[in-house]
Design an enzyme around this catalytic site. Structure first.
Site, mmCIF file in Angstrom:
data_model
loop_
_atom_site.group_PDB
_atom_site.id
_atom_site.type_symbol
_atom_site.label_atom_id
_atom_site.label_comp_id
_atom_site.label_asym_id
_atom_site.label_seq_id
_atom_site.Cartn_x
_atom_site.Cartn_y
_atom_site.Cartn_z
ATOM 1 N N GLU A 143 -12.174 -7.970 -48.485
ATOM 2 C CA GLU A 143 -11.618 -9.556 -47.773
ATOM 3 C C GLU A 143 -10.240 -9.456 -46.929
ATOM 4 O O GLU A 143 -9.517 -10.692 -46.799
ATOM 5 C CB GLU A 143 -12.411 -11.010 -48.515
ATOM 6 C CG GLU A 143 -13.668 -10.728 -48.922
ATOM 7 C CD GLU A 143 -14.533 -10.952 -47.792
ATOM 8 O OE1 GLU A 143 -14.130 -11.230 -46.544
ATOM 9 O OE2 GLU A 143 -15.626 -10.756 -47.642
ATOM 10 N N HIS A 194 -11.128 -17.025 -52.495
ATOM 11 C CA HIS A 194 -12.423 -17.006 -52.325
ATOM 12 C C HIS A 194 -13.191 -16.633 -53.064
ATOM 13 O O HIS A 194 -12.893 -15.825 -54.571
ATOM 14 C CB HIS A 194 -12.730 -15.168 -51.577
ATOM 15 C CG HIS A 194 -14.343 -15.568 -51.308
ATOM 16 N ND1 HIS A 194 -15.135 -15.930 -50.584
ATOM 17 C CD2 HIS A 194 -15.309 -14.262 -51.799
ATOM 18 C CE1 HIS A 194 -16.157 -15.587 -50.681
ATOM 19 N NE2 HIS A 194 -15.826 -14.311 -50.986
ATOM 20 N N HIS A 221 -17.915 -17.707 -54.528
ATOM 21 C CA HIS A 221 -19.696 -17.686 -54.266
ATOM 22 C C HIS A 221 -19.687 -19.101 -55.343
ATOM 23 O O HIS A 221 -21.196 -18.661 -56.310
ATOM 24 C CB HIS A 221 -20.501 -16.639 -54.807
ATOM 25 C CG HIS A 221 -19.817 -15.189 -54.404
ATOM 26 N ND1 HIS A 221 -20.385 -13.693 -54.081
ATOM 27 C CD2 HIS A 221 -19.052 -15.078 -52.927
ATOM 28 C CE1 HIS A 221 -19.677 -13.431 -53.115
ATOM 29 N NE2 HIS A 221 -18.746 -14.184 -52.178
ATOM 30 N N GLU A 244 -12.860 -39.089 -55.955
ATOM 31 C CA GLU A 244 -11.723 -38.342 -55.749
ATOM 32 C C GLU A 244 -12.746 -37.235 -54.615
ATOM 33 O O GLU A 244 -10.929 -36.394 -54.513
ATOM 34 C CB GLU A 244 -11.843 -37.376 -56.902
ATOM 35 C CG GLU A 244 -12.334 -38.005 -58.483
ATOM 36 C CD GLU A 244 -11.131 -39.328 -58.220
ATOM 37 O OE1 GLU A 244 -11.636 -40.609 -58.564
ATOM 38 O OE2 GLU A 244 -9.984 -39.018 -58.809
ATOM 39 N N HIS A 248 -22.795 -17.941 -47.888
ATOM 40 C CA HIS A 248 -21.471 -16.909 -48.541
ATOM 41 C C HIS A 248 -20.994 -17.777 -49.730
ATOM 42 O O HIS A 248 -21.084 -17.382 -50.708
ATOM 43 C CB HIS A 248 -20.811 -16.512 -47.136
ATOM 44 C CG HIS A 248 -20.429 -15.231 -48.471
ATOM 45 N ND1 HIS A 248 -19.878 -13.911 -47.523
ATOM 46 C CD2 HIS A 248 -19.684 -15.017 -49.287
ATOM 47 C CE1 HIS A 248 -18.547 -13.585 -47.790
ATOM 48 N NE2 HIS A 248 -18.848 -13.291 -49.025
HETATM 49 P P1 13P Z 1 -14.750 -7.450 -52.372
HETATM 50 O O1 13P Z 1 -15.302 -6.725 -54.012
HETATM 51 O O2 13P Z 1 -14.609 -6.058 -51.290
HETATM 52 O O3 13P Z 1 -13.353 -7.941 -52.594
HETATM 53 O O4 13P Z 1 -15.326 -8.200 -51.931
HETATM 54 C C1 13P Z 1 -16.585 -9.362 -52.933
HETATM 55 C C2 13P Z 1 -16.857 -10.429 -51.880
HETATM 56 O O5 13P Z 1 -17.142 -11.469 -52.669
HETATM 57 C C3 13P Z 1 -17.109 -9.980 -50.634
HETATM 58 O O6 13P Z 1 -17.124 -11.474 -49.634
HETATM 59 ZN ZN ZN Z 2 -17.771 -12.788 -51.224
#
Ligand code: 13P
Ligand code: ZN
Length: 301
Positions: free
Chosen positions: A141, A165, A167, A195, A236
Site C-alpha cells: 500500500e 492502515h 483491518h 466521544e 477492507h
Molecule cells: P502489506 O503486507 O503489503 O502491507 O499488505 C497488507 C494489507 O493490508 C493490504 O491492504
Molecule cells: Zn489491508
C-alpha cells in the site's frame, strides 16, 4: 593455509557482525522507532492484523534522519520506480512496514519487518537505506501511503507524519450494513458514543470496495484525505492519519469502538437502527463546541 588471511577474514566478519548488531539496535532505540513498534504490537493485540493485514508508515523528521544516518547502509539499495509521483515528499525518508510482514512479528525483529526508505527528489522512486534485512520492500500500500502523506502534509502545514492502515472487524462489518456514503457512515459513528465526534469532527471519508494495493485505491484515498483524516475502505478496513503514533492509533481505536457500539445496538434492537435513544444533532454540535471544534455541518441535520 594462509593463517594471516584467515585471521583477517575472521576479524572482518566479527566487525561486520558487531556493526550490524549495533546499527540495528541504534535505529531501534530511536524514540520514533519505539513508537512505531509499539503501535504495531498494540494493533496486533486489538486483533486488527490477521496474517500480514495492515501497514504503517512514518515520515521522518530531519532530526530522526540525522540520528539514524550513521547506521544507514554504506551501499543503499537500487532506486525502484513507482507508478505514482508525489513531488512534495521528494527527498523525504520514511519508516515503513515490509510488504507481507506480520504486525505481530515487528517487535521481535524490527530490521527484518521494517525498513527506512529514501524517496528521490522527484518523488517517483524509493531506495532502502536501512532494514528489510531479509530482502523486503515497502508495504504494497506504499502508493496509498505516499500520495496521502503528500496530501496530509499539505493539509496540516507539515504536522501529519503517521499513516496507519488496519483491518478492524467492526469497521469492516459496518460497511456491510450502512449505506456507503461518508454522511451515513459518519452519523452512525458520531451517534454511537459522545466521544466519537471529539476525535472525528470532520467525519470519515469512504471509498467503495477496491483492489488492495492498487493505484485506484491510492488515488481515491489521497483525494478524500484532502478533507478527512480517516478514510474507510469498504469491505477492507480503515486508513488513519495523525501527527504522532498516539493520535493515529487513538483515531483507529475510537472509530473501531464506535463501529462496535453501533453493531451491538443494532443486534440488541433486532437489527433496526431505529433506536429508543440516541445522540441528537444538537447534542453533537454542543459536544464539538465544548472543545472549540468545528463539526462538519454537512453531516448534521
Ligand atoms: P502489506 O503486507 O503489503 O502491507 O499488505 C497488507 C494489507 O493490508 C493490504 O491492504
Ligand atoms: Zn489491508
Amino acid at each position: 593455509m594462509d593463517v594471516t588471511a584467515s585471521a583477517q577474514d575472521m576479524f572482518d566478519r566479527g566487525l561486520a557482525a558487531v556493526k550490524g548488531a549495533v546499527s540495528g539496535a541504534a535505529v531501534e532505540l530511536q524514540p520514533f522507532m519505539a513508537g512505531f513498534v509499539r503501535l504495531c504490537s498494540d494493533g496486533w493485540l486489538q486483533g486488527w492484523h490477521e496474517c500480514n493485514g495492515g501497514n504503517l508508515t512514518y515520515r521522518m523528521t530531519a532530526d530522526d534522519v540525522k540520528a539514524c544516518r550513521p547506521f544507514f547502509s554504506e551501499k543503499p539499495g537500487e532506486w525502484v520506480g513507482m507508478d505514482v509521483k508525489v513531488a512534495n515528499v521528494g527527498g523525504s525518508f520514511f519508516a515503513t512496514t515490509a510488504a507481507g510482514s506480520f504486525m505481530r512479528n515487528v517487535q521481535l525483529d524490527v530490521a527484518g519487518n521494517v525498513g527506512i526508505v529514501e524517496v528521490n527528489g522527484a518523488g517517483d522512486a524509493w531506495r532502502t537505506v536501512w532494514g528489510f534485512k531479509d530482502g523486503g520492500r515497502p508495504t504494497s500500500e506504499f502508493p496509498s501511503h505516499l500520495m496521502t502523506h503528500g496530501v496530509r502534509m499539505e493539509a496540516t502545514g507539515g504536522a501529519s507524519r503517521v499513516l496507519y492502515h488496519a483491518h478492524p472487524d467492526n469497521v469492516i462489518a459496518l460497511t456491510k450494513v450502512v449505506p456507503l456514503d461518508a454522511r451515513s457512515l459518519t452519523r452512525a459513528l458520531w451517534k454511537a458514543a459522545t466521544e466519537c465526534i471529539m476525535v472525528l469532527p470532520m467525519g470519515v471519508g469512504v471509498v467503495p470496495c477496491m483492489v488492495p494495493g492498487g493505484p485506484e485505491l491510492a488515488r481515491a484515498t489521497s483525494e478524500l484525505m484532502k478533507t478527512y483524516d480517516a478514510v474507510v475502505w469498504a469491505q477492507h478496513g480503515l486508513f488513519c492519519s495523525g501527527p504522532d503514533f498516539d493520535a493515529t492509533f487513538g483515531l483507529m481505536h475510537s472509530i473501531d469502538k464506535a463501529a462496535h457500539i453501533h453493531g451491538l445496538a443494532l443486534a440488541m434492537n433486532g437489527g433496526s437502527a431505529d433506536f429508543a435513544n440516541t445522540i441528537s444533532d444538537d447534542d453533537l454540535r454542543a459536544i464539538a463546541e465544548s472543545l472549540g471544534l468545528k463539526a462538519n455541518e454537512a453531516f448534521l441535520d
